[in-house]
Scaffold this active site. Structure first.
Site: not given
Length: 207
Positions: A12, A14, A152, A157
């Site tokens: 994941d 960000e 987030h 995540d």
């Protein structure tokens, strides 16, 4: 030989925004390496994109400019991450987003990977058509997946996506008696029209 769906790297990102084509960069990567459904390794790092992130992104992710100031560069982190993912297939929730950033960041440092991507969001839309939302947080709640309430942030995540993936693999076992689905089958599920999924899986179970 088909590769097993439960031995995979779940990742994941960000990011500073939605599009690397418009100059957005990764600011955090989190990943877990699964072997036969068990987490055997983790990777997590903030990365400094070389410019200030917006107040919206600070609020959305909890990652502040202050935190990023002392973080290693995108190039340094992504070089290490490229080593981490070699030899593995990859999974993300809404994988097209994460794949765009992975491809863009690795292109900048002339690194590549051979693994294929699967998408737990597309698989969810087909295996759990009864749910009204396929956002990660909503699916975690719907399937009553154990979590610490953190969303987030990249590693949290990735961990949640790995648990959701296990729920999806278990659903194939419980409903269709497909006990060891291949990665290739999961990718096929993601691309099969919703109306055809039942027939496709019942045929698969007879193989």
């Amino acid at each position: 030989m088909p590769s097993s769906a439960d031995s995979i790297i779940v990742l994941d990102f960000e990011t500073t925004g939605l599009s690397p084509q418009q100059g957005d960069r990764a600011i955090e990567i989190g990943a877990v390496k699964l072997h036969q459904g068990e987490v055997i390794d983790r990777f997590q790092s903030l990365m400094n994109p070389g410019f200030r992130v917006s107040g919206f992104i600070e609020g959305y992710t909890g990652i502040t400019n202050n935190m990023l100031r002392s973080a290693p560069s995108c190039a340094e982190v992504m070089d290490q991450f490229a080593d981490f993912i070699q030899g593995s297939n990859l999974l993300a929730h809404n994988a097209s987003f994460d794949q765009r950033f992975l491809d863009a960041e690795l292109a900048l440092i002339r690194r590549d990977y051979a693994g294929k991507f699967a998408c737990s969001l597309l698989v969810s839309r087909r295996l759990h058509q009864e749910t009204s939302s396929h956002k990660l947080g909503d699916l975690v709640k719907y399937h009553q997946i154990e979590n610490d309430g953190v969303f987030h942030r990249a590693l949290a995540d990735a961990e949640m996506t790995a648990r959701l993936w296990q729920v999806q693999l278990d659903a194939l076992k419980d409903k269709y008696a497909i006990s060891q689905p291949s990665f290739e089958l999961m990718a096929k599920i993601a691309k099969t029209p919703k109306a055809s999924i039942e027939q496709m899986l019942r045929k698969e179970a007879l193989k």
